[in-house]
Structures are given as C-alpha cells and as structure tokens.
Design a protein around this motif. Sequence first.
Motif, PDB file in Angstrom:
ATOM      1  N   LYS A  76       0.857  -1.183   0.000  1.00 53.70           N
ATOM      2  CA  LYS A  76       0.000   0.000   0.000  1.00 53.70           C
ATOM      3  C   LYS A  76       0.897   1.239   0.000  1.00 53.70           C
ATOM      4  O   LYS A  76       1.737   1.384   0.879  1.00 53.70           O
ATOM      5  N   PRO A  77       0.743   2.120  -1.001  1.00 53.00           N
ATOM      6  CA  PRO A  77       1.646   3.273  -1.077  1.00 53.00           C
ATOM      7  C   PRO A  77       1.428   4.254   0.074  1.00 53.00           C
ATOM      8  O   PRO A  77       0.376   4.252   0.709  1.00 53.00           O
ATOM      9  N   GLY A  78       2.449   5.057   0.334  1.00 50.89           N
ATOM     10  CA  GLY A  78       2.321   6.118   1.340  1.00 50.89           C
ATOM     11  C   GLY A  78       2.727   5.713   2.745  1.00 50.89           C
ATOM     12  O   GLY A  78       2.599   6.502   3.675  1.00 50.89           O
ATOM     13  N   SER A 108       5.544   5.477   4.102  1.00 54.34           N
ATOM     14  CA  SER A 108       6.633   6.261   4.689  1.00 54.34           C
ATOM     15  C   SER A 108       6.133   7.563   5.292  1.00 54.34           C
ATOM     16  O   SER A 108       6.881   8.270   5.953  1.00 54.34           O
ATOM     17  N   GLY A 109       4.858   7.887   5.064  1.00 56.70           N
ATOM     18  CA  GLY A 109       4.302   9.087   5.687  1.00 56.70           C
ATOM     19  C   GLY A 109       3.168   8.759   6.637  1.00 56.70           C
ATOM     20  O   GLY A 109       2.426   9.633   7.048  1.00 56.70           O
ATOM     21  N   THR A 110       3.012   7.476   6.971  1.00 54.02           N
ATOM     22  CA  THR A 110       1.899   7.049   7.816  1.00 54.02           C
ATOM     23  C   THR A 110       2.425   6.606   9.174  1.00 54.02           C
ATOM     24  O   THR A 110       3.415   5.888   9.246  1.00 54.02           O
ATOM     25  N   GLN A 131      -5.069  -0.094   9.497  1.00 57.37           N
ATOM     26  CA  GLN A 131      -5.552  -0.310   8.133  1.00 57.37           C
ATOM     27  C   GLN A 131      -5.510  -1.795   7.778  1.00 57.37           C
ATOM     28  O   GLN A 131      -6.225  -2.262   6.908  1.00 57.37           O
ATOM     29  N   ASP A 180       9.105   2.307  -0.402  1.00 60.25           N
ATOM     30  CA  ASP A 180       8.463   3.364  -1.172  1.00 60.25           C
ATOM     31  C   ASP A 180       8.747   3.226  -2.665  1.00 60.25           C
ATOM     32  O   ASP A 180       8.203   3.977  -3.466  1.00 60.25           O
ATOM     33  N   GLN A 227      -1.107  13.586  11.605  1.00 57.91           N
ATOM     34  CA  GLN A 227      -2.394  13.030  11.166  1.00 57.91           C
ATOM     35  C   GLN A 227      -2.919  13.774   9.942  1.00 57.91           C
ATOM     36  O   GLN A 227      -3.465  13.171   9.026  1.00 57.91           O
ATOM     37  N   TYR A 266      -1.250  15.243   7.660  1.00 58.76           N
ATOM     38  CA  TYR A 266      -0.455  14.883   6.480  1.00 58.76           C
ATOM     39  C   TYR A 266      -0.583  13.408   6.106  1.00 58.76           C
ATOM     40  O   TYR A 266       0.040  12.956   5.157  1.00 58.76           O
ATOM     41  N   ASP A 267      -1.344  12.639   6.888  1.00 56.77           N
ATOM     42  CA  ASP A 267      -1.448  11.199   6.626  1.00 56.77           C
ATOM     43  C   ASP A 267      -1.898  10.942   5.188  1.00 56.77           C
ATOM     44  O   ASP A 267      -2.840  11.556   4.703  1.00 56.77           O
ATOM     45  N   PRO A 268      -1.218  10.028   4.486  1.00 56.07           N
ATOM     46  CA  PRO A 268      -1.503   9.824   3.065  1.00 56.07           C
ATOM     47  C   PRO A 268      -2.923   9.345   2.788  1.00 56.07           C
ATOM     48  O   PRO A 268      -3.566   9.831   1.862  1.00 56.07           O
ATOM     49  N   SER A 269      -3.445   8.400   3.574  1.00 56.48           N
ATOM     50  CA  SER A 269      -4.751   7.853   3.199  1.00 56.48           C
ATOM     51  C   SER A 269      -5.917   8.494   3.935  1.00 56.48           C
ATOM     52  O   SER A 269      -6.972   8.674   3.347  1.00 56.48           O
ATOM     53  N   LYS A 275      -4.074  10.982  -4.017  1.00 60.12           N
ATOM     54  CA  LYS A 275      -4.338   9.753  -3.271  1.00 60.12           C
ATOM     55  C   LYS A 275      -3.007   9.149  -2.832  1.00 60.12           C
ATOM     56  O   LYS A 275      -2.093   8.987  -3.632  1.00 60.12           O
ATOM     57  N   ASP A 276      -2.914   8.851  -1.546  1.00 59.13           N
ATOM     58  CA  ASP A 276      -1.745   8.160  -0.995  1.00 59.13           C
ATOM     59  C   ASP A 276      -0.438   8.933  -1.138  1.00 59.13           C
ATOM     60  O   ASP A 276       0.628   8.350  -1.023  1.00 59.13           O
ATOM     61  N   ALA A 294       2.486  10.716   0.268  1.00 68.22           N
ATOM     62  CA  ALA A 294       3.040  10.830   1.621  1.00 68.22           C
ATOM     63  C   ALA A 294       3.831  12.123   1.762  1.00 68.22           C
ATOM     64  O   ALA A 294       4.987  12.195   1.367  1.00 68.22           O
ATOM     65  N   LEU A 314       5.017  13.589   4.354  1.00 70.41           N
ATOM     66  CA  LEU A 314       6.176  13.496   5.237  1.00 70.41           C
ATOM     67  C   LEU A 314       7.099  12.359   4.824  1.00 70.41           C
ATOM     68  O   LEU A 314       8.111  12.115   5.462  1.00 70.41           O
ATOM     69  N   GLY A 315       6.747  11.644   3.761  1.00 70.31           N
ATOM     70  CA  GLY A 315       7.546  10.500   3.369  1.00 70.31           C
ATOM     71  C   GLY A 315       8.416  10.760   2.150  1.00 70.31           C
ATOM     72  O   GLY A 315       9.161   9.895   1.722  1.00 70.31           O
TER      73      GLY A 315
END
Lengths: 467, 331
Positions: free
Chosen positions: A275-277, A279-281, A289, A436, B156, B158-161, B177-178, B180, B182-183
């Motif tokens: 699932k992408p993203g 690294s920012g979650t 999730q 990523d 939170q 900035y959370d991607p999803s 969508k998705d 990131a 901060l990523g």
Amino acid sequence: MNVQQSFARRGFLRGALATAVLAPMGGALASCASGGGTTTGPTGTVSDANPFGVPDNSTVDAVIFKGGYGIDYVDFAGSLFNKNHQGSTAKISPSTAISTELQPRFAGGNPPDLVDNSGAQSIGISTILDQLEDLQPVVDAKNLEGTPIKDTLYEGVLTPGTFNGKLVAINYVLTLFGVWYSATLFEANGWTPPKTWDEAFELGEKAKAKGKYLFLWGKEAASYYLELALSSAIKEGGDEVRVALENLKEDSWKHPALTKVFEALDKHVKAGHFKPGGSGTAFTAAQAQWSNGQEALLYPSGSWIENEMKDQTKADFKMTGAPVPTVTSSSKLGYEALHSGGGEPFIVPSQAKNKAGGKEILRIMLSKDAAANFAKTKLAPTIVKGTVPADGFGSTALVSQTKMLDAAGKNVFNWQFLDLYGMNKDVLVVWNAFLDGKSNAANLANDMQKMSDKIRNDSSIKKVEIK
Amino acid sequence: MSLPPPTAVLEGGRKAAIQSRRKNLTFDKVSFMVVFLGIPLAIYLLFVIWPFLQAFVYSLTDWSGFSPNYKFVGLDNYARIFTDDQFLKALSNNVILLIVVPIVTVVLSLILATLVTVGGSSKGQVKGLKNSSFYRVVSFFPYTIPAVAIGIMWGQIYDPSGGLLNGALNALGLNFKDYAWLGNTSTAMACSIFVIIWGFVGFYMVLFIAGIKGIPAELFEAARIDGAGRFRTAVSITIPMIRDNIQTAYVYLGIFALDAFVYMASLFPNAGGPENSTLVMSQQLFFTAFQRGQFGMATAMGVVLAAATLLFSGLVFLVNKLTGGSEGGRL
C-alpha cells in the motif's frame, strides 16, 4: 534606562546560552556524580528457600518499563516476594524512559537491583555489558516448585540475553516473529499463508484482483520488513548468514540468500503489492488499516501485535500467525524455523545494593504462579513452558504461537546486532525508501552494508562477538 | 604646637574613609548582597558555568554515559563528528531551518500585526481591520498547544490515506491519493517548516502588536497626512520603530531553529525523516547518547550546537549594529 537595558541584554544572552547548552547536555549534567565503587552489601543465609541469600529486612528496588505489558505482572511477583521473605519489601517502580531515567544512576554507581530494560528508550546493552551480573545462577536455581528453572524454559530463549558467553539478561516474554493474517478473511477467499516468495507473489496478485494489497507499513515500523527479510534469508542460507551479519563481516549483506529475498521483496514493491504512502503514515494508523480496514492481507510483526491492536481489530478477525516465506522449498532451515526473540529483558546491575533480591524476584517470576499469571492476563507466553492452555484463553493468535513453536522445535534463531549497535534509526531511513520504491534490491544491500561497515570501522564502538 | 605634615593628614583622611566604608557594611547591606548577589551568582556558577565546563571536558572523552569510567581521547570526537556524513547532514538541515524559519515567521507575523493594528480604514483614527481583536485571539491559538501535540496533530493531517490535507486536495479534484507528504524528500522538510511556522506566527504577531501599540499614534497620522500609504507606513515607520522587537524575535527563532527537536521528533518518531532530510543536530545527539551509548561524542555535538547558537546570536547583533540599529537593542 541604559543600565537596565544592558542588564536585560546580559540576562538574555545568559538565557540563550543556558537554553542552547543546557538542553542538549541535560544528560551530561546528570553525570556530575560519576564515581562510586562496587558494593557487595549485606548477604543473608543461603538456603533452598533463599538460594541467593537475600538479607533479612531488606528492600529490593526494581525499575520496570511500563509499556504494553504494564508492571502489574512484576507487582504480582513482588507481593509473592513480600510473602516469602517476611520483613523484606519489593519496591516496584514504573518507567517509560529507562535509558534517560537510569543513566545518572548507572553513572553514579547506585543502579536499581532489577531493571526491565525495554522500550524505545532502553539502554544499549553493549554500553553496560561489563556492569551486569551473570544471571546463570538464576536459571540454575530451583523455582518455587522445586524444579531447576533451566528445565522449564523454551528452547533458545536465553541466547538473546547472552553476550560474550555470559547470560546478562533474561528476556521474560517469549516473542515470535512471523506474518500475521485474518483466518476469517483467508478462509472466505480460499487463501493460505504463502510458504515461498513465489506463492507470496501469487497471493499478492490475488489480493490486487480483490482491490487489496498484500502488505502495508508505517514509517516507524519499516524495520519490520527487515525482520521479515532477515528471517527468510536465515532460513534459506542457514546460520552462516546470521553469524556473518552479527559480526558485521564484509559483504555479509551480499549473501546470495539475502540477495534473493531482497529481490523478491523488490518485485512486490514494483508490482504494487505494498500500500503506497507508508513512509508518511504513523505505524499505528498503518496497522489499523490492516487489522481493522483489512486493506492488506499480511503484516510481518512480533507476537505482541494482537495485544497492541486489541482495540482496533475487526470483530471475528481471528488473528493468526504463520512463519515467514522462504525463497525455495528446499531451504536450509525449513519453512517451520522461527525467529524467536525475547521481550522485556531483565537485568541485575553489578553495582546494585541488593543483587540477591533482584535475582530472587526474577526467580519468583520464572516460577509457575507468576508465569501463568502473566500468560493469562497478557495473552502472551513467557519463556516458561506450559503456561498456555490448548484454547489459548480464547485467542487464535496465542494458539497459533504455540503451534508455530512446537513445529519449529530446535530450529529457532535470533539476532542481536541491530539493537546491540543501535542501528534502528538508520534502518528506518533505508527501509522506508526501499518500500516506497525509491531504491532497489541492490541499493538496499549496499545501504545496509555501508551501515554495517561504518560500525565495524569505528574504533570507538565496542564490538561483541556473537556465535 | 606644630602642624602635622600634610601627608599624615591625607593618610588619616584615607583611613577614616576606609573605616567609614567598613562601618557602612551593616548586616542589612551584607544580607542584601548575599541574597541578591551571592546566591544567584552561586546558582549561576553551579548550574550554568560548571555544567558548561563539565560538558566540554566530557566531550574530550570516550565516556559511555553509563559507567563511571572514561578516558581522554583529545579532539577525536570533534574530528569524528565533522567527518560523519549524518551529523553534517543534520547540521545543514539546521542551517536550512535557521535561514527559513526566522525570516518567514518574522515577515508573516509583521504583516499580520500591521493589519490588525494600523491596516484598517484610511479614514478617521488609525486602527486595525474590522474584528481585529478576533483575529488576534484566533492566530494566538496554535501557540497555546504544546509542540508535541502540534507534531502529532499535523502528522495526522499529512497522513496519506486518511489525512485532512489529502482529503481536501482530492475533494478539489486533484489526485493526491496516498501521497506521503512526510515520506518524500521533496516535501518532508517544507511540510515540517510549515508546521513550525504555523505554531509560532501567533506569538510573534502578539509581540509585534505590543511593539506597534507603543508607537505614538500621531506618527502614523502625520505620515498619513503627508500622503504615505499603508505599505510605506509599515516600511518607514513601523519597522524602524519596533526594530528591537524584531531583533529579539529573530534571535529567539534562530535559537529555536537550531534545536527544533520537539517538532522533528514528533513528526518523525525514531528517525530522521526520509533520507534524513529532516534530521537535526539535537536528534542526532539524542540518538548518539541514548541509543549508541556514546555520551562523549554526544556532548561534543552539544558543544558544537552551543557554539553555533552563540555564533548566530553574535551575527544577528552585528548585522543589526552595522545596519544602524540602536546600541545593543532592547531585549
């Protein structure tokens, strides 16, 4: 006016200096009291009921990390201690920052008698190795029921706490690593947990067809995929892979077994099975999730995951663990082999005033009542065998852990170098980039090798040889 | 009867003067000196100067932090940290923060402060925008939230999803969508800086408002009669008159930017952001001390951080003086 102004300015500069220097040096400040010698302290009479000679009317000072397991399980042992040793008391204190809180006490020569050195701020064990008691006498001693403790423990559970041949830490909680999934979801779709990376890829494609992902991750827990890769590679290439990594050998990250696992993971990344993203979650959000949103099928983690996600797991999820996939079906250690780590490492500092008392509490914790109490209240097994009933107190995860352990038999392994040399922070950076899709298998191996080389070549870091 | 020689008279006079000075050392005076000079000085020496010296001494050792033993290694720690790519990366990240955070925060809060004090209608009395007291309160809100909470909250957002930001962008029809925030190395630092500035603007706005309120209203009125517009008033009257406040703000923000530990640690727990793009010196110091058990090296980092802070403060004072600011400034 002028005088006041200049005074105010000086005060400000002073403040600036103080903030700038004091804040980062808080740790050094606390060290004013470095010094102190070894204390032997008074000893009591040694007997079967008191194998370490806890002195009469003494106090045991235990500092316990207060994380997912709380401290009530040590309180339980503490009350047994108070009962068995009339007149003596166990003082159990919680801490959430072991390292910062105990650093001045170690430096000042008055550490507690028992420490649960756990959590994100645990003390790097290599920095205090020579200040810790040998705990071999504890496992050699008889438990409260009269059986030698070493005969009641699971296979290989003492290795994580053994350094340079000396048992310095007893990891109280048995932690198994594997991939975790929802038995309900898998049954409904006719899926089975993958045994090889090829199977995993197929499953990833099936998940995609259902609009799901195979894996997901969170930024602080990208390292779980390093755990997955290492377990898989050690199973594939055998113990030599582990030993080379542990001792920071040159090109240890270029071992064919590791290369194959990295390539398999890379294939998943490139195929969009992650699932992408991530690294920012935040990792807690990511895990939810998986356990609540069911956006991904598998999650690699330790056996604490059930307890951790208790409030955020979908009803009827039936969390179950499986060993991590291997590269080939003819791997050296077999699919059932397990990475079994320990959680909650308990240590007894050599400079403590009541070392006997610290060991005695450990002995009580490793006896039947306390161990059974832990398993029952925390839904996690301790290193003491036979405390989890067949129904696992109704927990599917706990049942699957017992199954995995029984199937693995003597094929359990563990590694220490990541914690030993404090590599977690650098690992996160490299693995977040890899998951990523910003890196690839070859770069990943290079980055990990560089990290390892840097530590090996740094003469200021004390190395521990691991067999 | 002969007169005593002049010198004797002089000496006698001096003696009398000394005696009278000694006599003046009453209990009152001595106790006053002890309480208001001696004690603060002792505390200052013990808790400020002494740790400074200690820290410097420890930075020359290989002390692990957990044992009473260490040996001196000279300037090895300094040589190591200045060849360590991660520390240098952290240092350069701090420099980025040092350049961006103070200037943006100061400019933004100056604009806001001007708007709510003198930016209002150009007729009648000089005043701020309508409802300016409401804006003033609202923009101060973020400052009342603890930094850790701000970090977690924005993490939170900035959370991607499930984050607010991506949700809003997607609702506008943009495809985020998705993503990131901060990523990714390209956005992580900018997003962190935004959070920091968001947290600080309100406070400095209030500081500047207080400064502007101290300027006599006649000055603004006179300028207006002379035909100065709002921008001209701000540049030619407001800024020169509150120059000292701006300098203070700049120094404080700079010191903060050289630290930035709380925000970075709560936005990127346990690590330094993607490819260490948001790693700051204080974080590296913390990891070195408490995870690696290299307190000697960590204290060396602390000394470097302190030197950088002093250097920065010195530079700000120097620049202010060279550009004609008042002597020393009002701090």
